[in-house]
Design a protein around this motif. Structure first.
Motif, mmCIF file in Angstrom:
data_model
loop_
_atom_site.group_PDB
_atom_site.id
_atom_site.type_symbol
_atom_site.label_atom_id
_atom_site.label_comp_id
_atom_site.label_asym_id
_atom_site.label_seq_id
_atom_site.Cartn_x
_atom_site.Cartn_y
_atom_site.Cartn_z
ATOM 1 N N GLY A 1 -8.952 -70.589 -83.061
ATOM 2 C CA GLY A 1 -9.701 -69.924 -84.127
ATOM 3 C C GLY A 1 -11.202 -70.057 -83.940
ATOM 4 N N VAL A 2 -11.636 -71.231 -83.503
ATOM 5 C CA VAL A 2 -13.063 -71.441 -83.247
ATOM 6 C C VAL A 2 -13.524 -70.542 -82.103
ATOM 7 C CG1 VAL A 2 -14.788 -73.130 -82.482
ATOM 8 C CG2 VAL A 2 -13.062 -73.795 -84.160
ATOM 9 N N LEU A 3 -12.726 -70.459 -81.050
ATOM 10 C CA LEU A 3 -13.064 -69.587 -79.916
ATOM 11 C C LEU A 3 -13.105 -68.119 -80.338
ATOM 12 C CD1 LEU A 3 -10.967 -71.319 -77.107
ATOM 13 C CD2 LEU A 3 -13.457 -71.360 -77.388
ATOM 14 N N TYR A 4 -12.159 -67.721 -81.171
ATOM 15 C CA TYR A 4 -12.118 -66.343 -81.665
ATOM 16 C C TYR A 4 -13.363 -66.052 -82.509
ATOM 17 C CZ TYR A 4 -10.306 -62.266 -84.225
ATOM 18 O OH TYR A 4 -10.133 -61.024 -84.782
ATOM 19 N N ALA A 5 -13.721 -66.969 -83.396
ATOM 20 C CA ALA A 5 -14.915 -66.790 -84.224
ATOM 21 C C ALA A 5 -16.161 -66.715 -83.345
ATOM 22 C CB ALA A 5 -15.038 -67.934 -85.233
ATOM 23 N N MET A 6 -16.222 -67.548 -82.313
ATOM 24 C CA MET A 6 -17.363 -67.513 -81.397
ATOM 25 C C MET A 6 -17.449 -66.163 -80.676
ATOM 26 S SD MET A 6 -17.519 -71.261 -79.673
ATOM 27 C CE MET A 6 -18.834 -72.337 -80.212
ATOM 28 N N ALA A 7 -16.317 -65.624 -80.294
ATOM 29 C CA ALA A 7 -16.310 -64.322 -79.616
ATOM 30 C C ALA A 7 -16.819 -63.226 -80.558
ATOM 31 C CB ALA A 7 -14.903 -63.988 -79.117
ATOM 32 N N LEU A 8 -16.363 -63.253 -81.811
ATOM 33 C CA LEU A 8 -16.823 -62.255 -82.779
ATOM 34 C C LEU A 8 -18.312 -62.422 -83.060
ATOM 35 C CD1 LEU A 8 -13.826 -62.276 -85.304
ATOM 36 C CD2 LEU A 8 -14.283 -60.626 -83.468
ATOM 37 N N GLY A 9 -18.738 -63.654 -83.277
ATOM 38 C CA GLY A 9 -20.156 -63.914 -83.493
ATOM 39 C C GLY A 9 -20.983 -63.541 -82.276
ATOM 40 N N GLY A 10 -20.434 -63.780 -81.095
ATOM 41 C CA GLY A 10 -21.128 -63.428 -79.865
ATOM 42 C C GLY A 10 -21.348 -61.932 -79.723
ATOM 43 N N ALA A 11 -20.401 -61.134 -80.190
ATOM 44 C CA ALA A 11 -20.567 -59.675 -80.132
ATOM 45 C C ALA A 11 -21.783 -59.250 -80.955
ATOM 46 C CB ALA A 11 -19.302 -58.982 -80.643
ATOM 47 N N ILE A 12 -21.927 -59.826 -82.125
ATOM 48 C CA ILE A 12 -23.080 -59.509 -82.973
ATOM 49 C C ILE A 12 -24.352 -60.100 -82.367
ATOM 50 C CG2 ILE A 12 -24.104 -59.882 -85.259
ATOM 51 C CD1 ILE A 12 -21.125 -59.749 -86.292
ATOM 52 N N LEU B 1 -29.982 -57.971 -77.260
ATOM 53 C CA LEU B 1 -30.460 -56.746 -76.633
ATOM 54 C C LEU B 1 -31.728 -56.219 -77.297
ATOM 55 C CD1 LEU B 1 -27.124 -54.811 -75.991
ATOM 56 C CD2 LEU B 1 -28.588 -55.944 -74.300
ATOM 57 N N LYS B 2 -31.879 -56.503 -78.581
ATOM 58 C CA LYS B 2 -33.062 -56.065 -79.320
ATOM 59 C C LYS B 2 -34.155 -57.127 -79.329
ATOM 60 C CE LYS B 2 -31.051 -52.450 -82.061
ATOM 61 N NZ LYS B 2 -29.683 -52.460 -81.626
ATOM 62 N N ASP B 3 -33.965 -58.192 -78.541
ATOM 63 C CA ASP B 3 -34.943 -59.272 -78.379
ATOM 64 C C ASP B 3 -35.337 -59.893 -79.725
ATOM 65 O OD1 ASP B 3 -36.475 -60.961 -76.804
ATOM 66 O OD2 ASP B 3 -38.256 -59.697 -76.996
ATOM 67 N N ARG B 4 -34.349 -60.233 -80.513
ATOM 68 C CA ARG B 4 -34.582 -60.863 -81.812
ATOM 69 C C ARG B 4 -34.605 -62.378 -81.665
ATOM 70 N NH1 ARG B 4 -36.780 -56.577 -82.997
ATOM 71 N NH2 ARG B 4 -35.603 -54.949 -84.015
ATOM 72 N N PRO B 5 -35.167 -63.083 -82.671
ATOM 73 C CA PRO B 5 -35.336 -64.536 -82.548
ATOM 74 C C PRO B 5 -34.032 -65.329 -82.452
ATOM 75 C CG PRO B 5 -36.069 -63.781 -84.708
ATOM 76 C CD PRO B 5 -35.766 -62.565 -83.887
ATOM 77 N N ALA B 6 -32.960 -64.822 -82.980
ATOM 78 C CA ALA B 6 -31.655 -65.489 -82.853
ATOM 79 C C ALA B 6 -30.733 -64.505 -82.154
ATOM 80 C CB ALA B 6 -31.106 -65.865 -84.225
ATOM 81 N N GLY B 7 -30.169 -64.947 -81.029
ATOM 82 C CA GLY B 7 -29.373 -64.021 -80.238
ATOM 83 C C GLY B 7 -27.953 -64.473 -80.017
ATOM 84 N N PHE B 8 -27.492 -64.249 -78.813
ATOM 85 C CA PHE B 8 -26.101 -64.438 -78.425
ATOM 86 C C PHE B 8 -25.593 -65.844 -78.735
ATOM 87 C CE2 PHE B 8 -23.033 -65.041 -74.790
ATOM 88 C CZ PHE B 8 -22.080 -64.153 -75.257
ATOM 89 N N ARG B 9 -26.236 -66.859 -78.193
ATOM 90 C CA ARG B 9 -25.758 -68.235 -78.350
ATOM 91 C C ARG B 9 -25.831 -68.699 -79.799
ATOM 92 N NH1 ARG B 9 -29.181 -71.645 -74.548
ATOM 93 N NH2 ARG B 9 -30.732 -70.230 -75.370
ATOM 94 N N THR B 10 -26.909 -68.364 -80.478
ATOM 95 C CA THR B 10 -27.057 -68.799 -81.872
ATOM 96 C C THR B 10 -25.959 -68.217 -82.739
ATOM 97 O OG1 THR B 10 -29.452 -68.925 -81.563
ATOM 98 C CG2 THR B 10 -28.639 -68.884 -83.839
ATOM 99 N N HIS B 11 -25.694 -66.939 -82.593
ATOM 100 C CA HIS B 11 -24.650 -66.292 -83.394
ATOM 101 C C HIS B 11 -23.271 -66.870 -83.072
ATOM 102 C CE1 HIS B 11 -27.835 -63.486 -84.410
ATOM 103 N NE2 HIS B 11 -27.043 -62.988 -85.348
ATOM 104 N N MET B 12 -23.036 -67.157 -81.794
ATOM 105 C CA MET B 12 -21.761 -67.769 -81.414
ATOM 106 C C MET B 12 -21.599 -69.141 -82.067
ATOM 107 S SD MET B 12 -21.285 -66.916 -77.372
ATOM 108 C CE MET B 12 -19.635 -67.604 -77.293
ATOM 109 N N LEU B 13 -22.657 -69.938 -82.010
ATOM 110 C CA LEU B 13 -22.580 -71.287 -82.583
ATOM 111 C C LEU B 13 -22.398 -71.260 -84.096
ATOM 112 C CD1 LEU B 13 -25.305 -73.074 -80.446
ATOM 113 C CD2 LEU B 13 -22.836 -73.478 -80.384
ATOM 114 N N VAL B 14 -23.067 -70.351 -84.777
ATOM 115 C CA VAL B 14 -22.937 -70.266 -86.233
ATOM 116 C C VAL B 14 -21.505 -69.882 -86.612
ATOM 117 C CG1 VAL B 14 -23.638 -68.913 -88.254
ATOM 118 C CG2 VAL B 14 -25.376 -69.860 -86.716
ATOM 119 N N ALA B 15 -20.972 -68.856 -85.977
ATOM 120 C CA ALA B 15 -19.604 -68.419 -86.301
ATOM 121 C C ALA B 15 -18.586 -69.496 -85.943
ATOM 122 C CB ALA B 15 -19.278 -67.117 -85.561
#
Length: 156
Positions: free
Chosen positions: A12-23, A29-43
């Motif tokens: 479940g944690v891996l699945y949530a990380m994958a979903l968060g990683g997509a966002i 891609l838009k060079d925002r302050p929180a990106g791929f890794r941050t979203h994965m870790l939060v989810a």
């Protein structure tokens, strides 16, 4: 509790990380302050905390010891923690050009909610919310870019 039992929340944690990683990838891609890794870790963290609370409640080791965990209180704690991270993304891009980063802060809240949803084992709902969030971030942005430059200006 057997160590194998402890691993049952990992998918479940891996699945949530994958979903968060997509966002997060979209934000990256838009060079925002929180990106791929941050979203994965939060989810992933949100899913872990909710999964852990479920696991502790089901653990016979704690039975009869007066242990009480209110999952909704844990949700509140996750949201409060994400608020600090979200505020950091807003301030990180301020630089005298007005307030920026609000959409990224909102996307962090969204991935926390997705992680919480996965933690409660509502996997299909989590996937649907991920798709909707990506639609808001991409499709609606495309529509905004099509708006004439002076569409929001008052008439002269």
């Amino acid at each position: 509790m057997d160590w194998i039992e402890e691993l049952r929340i990992l998918p479940g944690v891996l699945y949530a990380m994958a979903l968060g990683g997509a966002i997060g990838f979209e934000r990256e891609l838009k060079d925002r302050p929180a990106g791929f890794r941050t979203h994965m870790l939060v989810a992933g963290t949100a899913a872990l905390l909710l999964g852990l609370s479920r696991m502790v409640l089901e653990d016979g080791h704690y039975a009869g010891r007066g242990l009480q965990i209110d999952p909704l209180r844990l949700v509140e704690a996750v949201v409060a923690g994400i608020s600090f991270i979200g505020a950091g993304t807003i301030f990180a891009r301020r630089g005298g050009r007005g307030v920026e980063g609000i959409t990224t802060a909102a996307s962090l809240l969204a991935v926390a909610a997705i992680g919480i949803t996965v933690g409660f084992r509502y996997h299909l709902l989590a996937a649907a919310i991920t798709v909707l969030t990506l639609a808001v971030l991409t499709v609606l942005r495309w529509f905004e870019s099509r708006k004439p430059a002076d569409a929001g200006a008052p008439p002269k």
